[in-house]
Design a protein around this motif. Structure first.
Motif, PDB file in Angstrom:
ATOM      1  N   LYS A 211      81.421  93.539  58.209  1.00 34.36           N
ATOM      2  CA  LYS A 211      81.733  93.627  59.633  1.00 34.36           C
ATOM      3  C   LYS A 211      81.958  95.080  60.041  1.00 34.36           C
ATOM      4  CE  LYS A 211      83.759  90.697  63.064  1.00 34.36           C
ATOM      5  NZ  LYS A 211      84.448  89.408  63.231  1.00 34.36           N
ATOM      6  N   GLY A 212      81.136  95.560  60.969  1.00 32.61           N
ATOM      7  CA  GLY A 212      81.243  96.938  61.444  1.00 32.61           C
ATOM      8  C   GLY A 212      80.469  97.941  60.626  1.00 32.61           C
TER       9      GLY A 212
ATOM     10  N   ILE B 235      72.646  83.656  52.169  1.00 34.49           N
ATOM     11  CA  ILE B 235      73.911  84.189  52.678  1.00 34.49           C
ATOM     12  C   ILE B 235      74.394  85.282  51.745  1.00 34.49           C
ATOM     13  CG2 ILE B 235      76.292  83.694  53.291  1.00 34.49           C
ATOM     14  CD1 ILE B 235      75.505  80.919  54.052  1.00 34.49           C
ATOM     15  N   ASP B 236      74.570  86.460  52.320  1.00 35.79           N
ATOM     16  CA  ASP B 236      75.077  87.632  51.605  1.00 35.79           C
ATOM     17  C   ASP B 236      76.495  87.860  52.093  1.00 35.79           C
ATOM     18  OD1 ASP B 236      75.323  89.928  50.119  1.00 35.79           O
ATOM     19  OD2 ASP B 236      73.595  90.939  50.996  1.00 35.79           O
ATOM     20  N   CYS B 237      77.411  88.092  51.162  1.00 34.69           N
ATOM     21  CA  CYS B 237      78.827  88.185  51.515  1.00 34.69           C
ATOM     22  C   CYS B 237      79.476  89.330  50.744  1.00 34.69           C
ATOM     23  CB  CYS B 237      79.521  86.860  51.172  1.00 34.69           C
ATOM     24  SG  CYS B 237      81.294  86.821  51.518  1.00 34.69           S
ATOM     25  N   GLY B 238      80.361  90.061  51.429  1.00 29.76           N
ATOM     26  CA  GLY B 238      81.094  91.143  50.779  1.00 29.76           C
ATOM     27  C   GLY B 238      82.561  91.102  51.151  1.00 29.76           C
ATOM     28  N   THR B 239      83.415  91.460  50.198  1.00 28.72           N
ATOM     29  CA  THR B 239      84.853  91.517  50.456  1.00 28.72           C
ATOM     30  C   THR B 239      85.425  92.837  49.942  1.00 28.72           C
ATOM     31  OG1 THR B 239      85.466  90.522  48.331  1.00 28.72           O
ATOM     32  CG2 THR B 239      85.100  89.009  50.187  1.00 28.72           C
ATOM     33  N   LEU B 240      86.472  93.272  50.612  1.00 29.04           N
ATOM     34  CA  LEU B 240      87.262  94.411  50.134  1.00 29.04           C
ATOM     35  C   LEU B 240      88.658  93.879  49.848  1.00 29.04           C
ATOM     36  CD1 LEU B 240      87.516  97.483  49.626  1.00 29.04           C
ATOM     37  CD2 LEU B 240      88.265  97.695  52.013  1.00 29.04           C
TER      38      LEU B 240
ATOM     39  N   ASN C 288      74.005 101.129  64.664  1.00 28.60           N
ATOM     40  CA  ASN C 288      74.468  99.828  65.147  1.00 28.60           C
ATOM     41  C   ASN C 288      75.412  99.204  64.125  1.00 28.60           C
ATOM     42  OD1 ASN C 288      72.679 100.114  67.293  1.00 28.60           O
ATOM     43  ND2 ASN C 288      71.040  99.011  66.253  1.00 28.60           N
ATOM     44  N   PRO C 289      76.663  98.965  64.469  1.00 29.82           N
ATOM     45  CA  PRO C 289      77.561  98.301  63.522  1.00 29.82           C
ATOM     46  C   PRO C 289      77.197  96.830  63.373  1.00 29.82           C
ATOM     47  CG  PRO C 289      78.679  98.659  65.618  1.00 29.82           C
ATOM     48  CD  PRO C 289      77.342  99.322  65.729  1.00 29.82           C
ATOM     49  N   PHE C 290      77.237  96.338  62.136  1.00 35.93           N
ATOM     50  CA  PHE C 290      76.920  94.924  61.912  1.00 35.93           C
ATOM     51  C   PHE C 290      78.002  94.077  62.568  1.00 35.93           C
ATOM     52  CE2 PHE C 290      76.391  90.982  59.450  1.00 35.93           C
ATOM     53  CZ  PHE C 290      75.019  90.817  59.606  1.00 35.93           C
ATOM     54  N   PRO C 291      77.612  93.089  63.380  1.00 35.55           N
ATOM     55  CA  PRO C 291      78.604  92.388  64.210  1.00 35.55           C
ATOM     56  C   PRO C 291      79.299  91.211  63.541  1.00 35.55           C
ATOM     57  CG  PRO C 291      76.398  91.659  64.789  1.00 35.55           C
ATOM     58  CD  PRO C 291      76.234  92.709  63.719  1.00 35.55           C
TER      59      PRO C 291
ATOM     60  N   VAL D 152      66.738  89.559  54.352  1.00 35.19           N
ATOM     61  CA  VAL D 152      68.149  89.950  54.300  1.00 35.19           C
ATOM     62  C   VAL D 152      68.604  90.411  55.689  1.00 35.19           C
ATOM     63  CG1 VAL D 152      68.296  90.629  51.865  1.00 35.19           C
ATOM     64  CG2 VAL D 152      67.481  92.274  53.560  1.00 35.19           C
ATOM     65  N   HIS D 153      69.912  90.589  55.821  1.00 38.12           N
ATOM     66  CA  HIS D 153      70.561  91.207  56.987  1.00 38.12           C
ATOM     67  C   HIS D 153      70.430  90.386  58.265  1.00 38.12           C
ATOM     68  CE1 HIS D 153      69.900  95.315  54.779  1.00 38.12           C
ATOM     69  NE2 HIS D 153      70.775  94.519  54.161  1.00 38.12           N
ATOM     70  N   GLY D 154      70.192  89.075  58.128  1.00 35.36           N
ATOM     71  CA  GLY D 154      70.168  88.224  59.305  1.00 35.36           C
ATOM     72  C   GLY D 154      71.530  88.185  59.982  1.00 35.36           C
ATOM     73  N   VAL D 155      71.523  88.276  61.309  1.00 32.25           N
ATOM     74  CA  VAL D 155      72.769  88.325  62.090  1.00 32.25           C
ATOM     75  C   VAL D 155      73.151  86.912  62.551  1.00 32.25           C
ATOM     76  CG1 VAL D 155      73.903  89.270  64.131  1.00 32.25           C
ATOM     77  CG2 VAL D 155      72.225  90.657  62.877  1.00 32.25           C
ATOM     78  N   PRO D 156      74.334  86.431  62.202  1.00 30.50           N
ATOM     79  CA  PRO D 156      74.762  85.106  62.644  1.00 30.50           C
ATOM     80  C   PRO D 156      74.786  85.005  64.173  1.00 30.50           C
ATOM     81  CG  PRO D 156      76.176  85.879  60.877  1.00 30.50           C
ATOM     82  CD  PRO D 156      75.321  87.039  61.286  1.00 30.50           C
ATOM     83  N   ASN D 157      74.346  83.860  64.688  1.00 25.95           N
ATOM     84  CA  ASN D 157      74.344  83.646  66.138  1.00 25.95           C
ATOM     85  C   ASN D 157      74.293  82.158  66.433  1.00 25.95           C
ATOM     86  OD1 ASN D 157      71.306  82.895  66.857  1.00 25.95           O
ATOM     87  ND2 ASN D 157      71.287  84.491  65.260  1.00 25.95           N
ATOM     88  N   GLU D 158      74.614  81.804  67.663  1.00 26.49           N
ATOM     89  CA  GLU D 158      74.661  80.393  68.059  1.00 26.49           C
ATOM     90  C   GLU D 158      73.273  79.773  68.158  1.00 26.49           C
ATOM     91  OE1 GLU D 158      78.580  79.498  70.692  1.00 26.49           O
ATOM     92  OE2 GLU D 158      77.061  80.763  71.676  1.00 26.49           O
TER      93      GLU D 158
END
Length: 267
Positions: free
Chosen positions: A59-60, A100-105, A67-70, A82-88
């Motif tokens: 996020k960001g 689904i690609d996921c990252g955590t800090l 462009n920050p990832f939203p 890759v890098h698909g942006v979630p949307n309705e």
């Protein structure tokens, strides 16, 4: 190029961050079905990550255009690599696949992992793409040992996937990981054995085959300047683990265990 070798204490912190990514993907697996939109999945992931004391690192995150990832996860459906942006508007349908690609800090260190899921009844041809891509990830990991080179990883992945006639994306690679989500070295999914950076114990890298059903050529979607799609609009698969390099055998720090328990299948 500056590569940071991690101590055992740092690797333990990375293990925790990556295990949380695995748990997040496992939670998402419960919700992947026809009729669900990708923004709903993003909200589930964001809440799950934060409830476990971590921050979603995507996020960001800025792209080369500033462009920050939203969103908190990347949701790439069918021809999106890759890098698909979630949307309705992107609603999952029976027969789709979604990466689904996921990252955590968490506690100062990053976790990063990806998995391609089936939505309902997926064709045998597409299931084979997923199976081979996932196999190539583990074949790459087998070559990620101290004393070998980055090219050994890429060559092993490339050989396996191209033997099935699949395309290996060149523009996107795996990467080093640690206190930063993206560190040196780059980890391509193609290459020559014995070439590239020497692997040393304590290196932590994310290996992530991005494999296409047809031609390897890709492009960036002009609508969001994030999503990378196949030029021929055939499906693509993406699997990723974060690993720690050791002598003899790498340790996988992330996990697909929670995902596979929910899916009930192994491809």
């Amino acid at each position: 190029m500056k590569i940071f070798l991690k101590t055992e204490d740092e690797i333990e912190l990375m293990r925790r961050a990556n295990q949380l990514v695995g748990k997040t993907l496992g939670e998402l697996a419960k919700h992947i079905k026809p009729g669900v939109n990708t923004l709903q999945l993003d909200r589930i992931a964001d809440e799950f990550i934060r409830d476990h004391g971590a921050v979603p690192t995507f996020k960001g995150f800025p792209n080369p255009y500033g462009n920050p990832f939203p969103a908190s996860i990347c949701t790439s459906v069918n021809d999106a690599v890759v890098h698909g942006v979630p949307n309705e508007k992107t609603v999952l349908k029976d027969g789709d696949i979604i990466s689904i690609d996921c990252g955590t800090l968490l506690d100062g260190f990053n976790g990063d992992s990806a998995y391609t899921f089936c939505v309902g009844d997926v064709s045998p041809e597409v299931k084979q793409l997923l199976k081979v891509t996932k196999e190539s990830l583990y074949i790459g990991i087998e070559n990620a040992v101290a004393g070998k080179h980055i090219g050994d990883i890429g060559s092993a992945i490339q050989e396996h996937c191209e033997s099935y006639g699949y395309g290996v994306v060149r523009e996107l690679t795996g990467h080093g990981i640690g206190r930063e989500m993206h560190e040196d070295p780059c980890v391509p999914n193609y290459g020559r054995r014995g070439n590239g950076t020497l692997l040393k114990a304590g290196m932590c890298i994310a290996i992530e085959p991005m494999i296409t059903m047809g031609d390897k050529a890709v492009y960036m979607d002009a609508n969001d300047r994030w999503t990378i799609r196949t030029r021929d609009h055939q499906c693509a698969a993406h699997f990723e683990h974060t690993i720690a390099v050791y002598r003899g055998q790498a340790e996988i720090l992330s996990s697909f265990t929670e995902i596979e328990a929910t899916e009930g299948i192994l491809y």
